[in-house]
Design a protein around this motif. Sequence first.
Motif, PDB file in Angstrom:
ATOM      1  N   GLU A  95     -24.288   7.300  -4.558  1.00 23.83           N
ATOM      2  CA  GLU A  95     -24.151   6.236  -3.569  1.00 23.83           C
ATOM      3  C   GLU A  95     -22.821   5.489  -3.751  1.00 23.83           C
ATOM      4  O   GLU A  95     -22.131   5.167  -2.776  1.00 23.83           O
ATOM      5  N   GLU A 121     -25.996   8.024   4.842  1.00 21.78           N
ATOM      6  CA  GLU A 121     -26.892   6.900   4.566  1.00 21.78           C
ATOM      7  C   GLU A 121     -28.319   7.192   5.003  1.00 21.78           C
ATOM      8  O   GLU A 121     -29.265   6.761   4.341  1.00 21.78           O
ATOM      9  N   LEU A 125     -28.543   9.773   0.936  1.00 17.04           N
ATOM     10  CA  LEU A 125     -28.633   8.725  -0.082  1.00 17.04           C
ATOM     11  C   LEU A 125     -30.061   8.314  -0.441  1.00 17.04           C
ATOM     12  O   LEU A 125     -30.322   7.983  -1.604  1.00 17.04           O
ATOM     13  N   GLY A 129     -28.957   9.313  -3.691  1.00 13.67           N
ATOM     14  CA  GLY A 129     -28.001   8.232  -3.920  1.00 13.67           C
ATOM     15  C   GLY A 129     -28.056   7.631  -5.310  1.00 13.67           C
ATOM     16  O   GLY A 129     -27.036   7.170  -5.835  1.00 13.67           O
TER      17      GLY A 129
END
Length: 417
Positions: A95, A121, A125, A129
């Motif tokens: 991340e 995202e 992640l 992440g």
Amino acid sequence: MESDIGAKQGKGKSASPWRLVPRGTGPAGGQLFQHVRDQNRWNVKVFAGRDAKGKKRYVSKVVYGSKKDANAMLLDLLHKKSRRQLPRRSSLTYEQLVESWLAQKTDVSPRTHNGYKQLLERHVLPSLGHKRVSSLRHEDFSLLYAAMADGTHLKKGEPANSKPRPLKSRTVRLTHVAVMQSLAHAVTTSVLVQHPVGKIKFSKPDSKERTHIAPGDLSKFVEACEHSEYGVFYLLLVHTGLRPGEACALMWEDINFERLEVKVTKTVTRHADGQPRITTPKTKRSMRKVAMMKELADALMRHRHLQVQLGHTALGHVFTNRSGGMLKPWTFNKRDLRRTATAAGIASPVSLYTLRHTFATSHLDTGTPLKQVSAWMGHSSIVQTGDTYMHAADDTGQKWMQQHEARLRSTTGREAS
């Protein structure tokens, strides 16, 4: 991976799963270990100096394969050591790496940058992440992509037991592109020795039929545009094949009424903050001139006179919203386009890109050379144009065969057998 595997074990500790393997002749330096239970699993280890506290620091890498493969990796590490390119010890998470990479990723358009950010995202992640970059492996991503295809992966903002929603292969492939580039950044910054993700086999890309307005409905749609608030905008898209962002970025200086040409030099993109930005197109082929029909030129001239009456000429844009500001594709009123299509008797869904697809398909149907259509569309090659649109004109082959047959009849003076 960095560790002290192979070091002497203290009293009461379990024995190491690795055994030291003599390397024989070759460059000095480094150690080679083989796993006790897995003969095809190796660990190569290179001394990388001492840290600030004087403690010895090693860089090691697990290799799957033969002893020859392990020796090759060890030589590569030694080569990097001689050039001071060994990765530094780092607790950096994936991340954190993505955040650093996106902050330095300035060689793409805002739209592409935001796309990378959203894909990582939302789909990567949540499950990877938190892991250290140094611990990431090829299998982590291959399993993730398989879960994305099944819809069983962790998704941002959704509970773990949410209903599976399989993703299209295109989405998985685009996610892989973002992953590969972010990990390449880790190699460039010496967080990793080499890229942990190699070739991954994906399923066959989704075969998406490009929707277009049928030839019999096109004249009805053009007629319906006369009664639409954005009718001239639709006419330009369907008669020039411009992308919606390119059409929204047009200035009156880009319209040559004498030569009947439209010059494409810019496009409107959506920045990460949601604000529009006028940028140059992605490729040189997108910088082009498109021939314009006299019918479209007349419609644009009438549209310009109307803009003057409304006082919407201050910014110089060909197309504006109701307040005179720049028209943006992502805030465009789709209901008006649906009403226009309904008025033309078109039942299937119509989008702004449908009009672009209609331009290409109708030209290929009428025999316009593929090279010319590709140039007008701003494609990188005629291969892209052919792969995208030739399937949409399935009747074209039959039409040209009938013309060929008619020509043979006229030259031979008899019916073709």
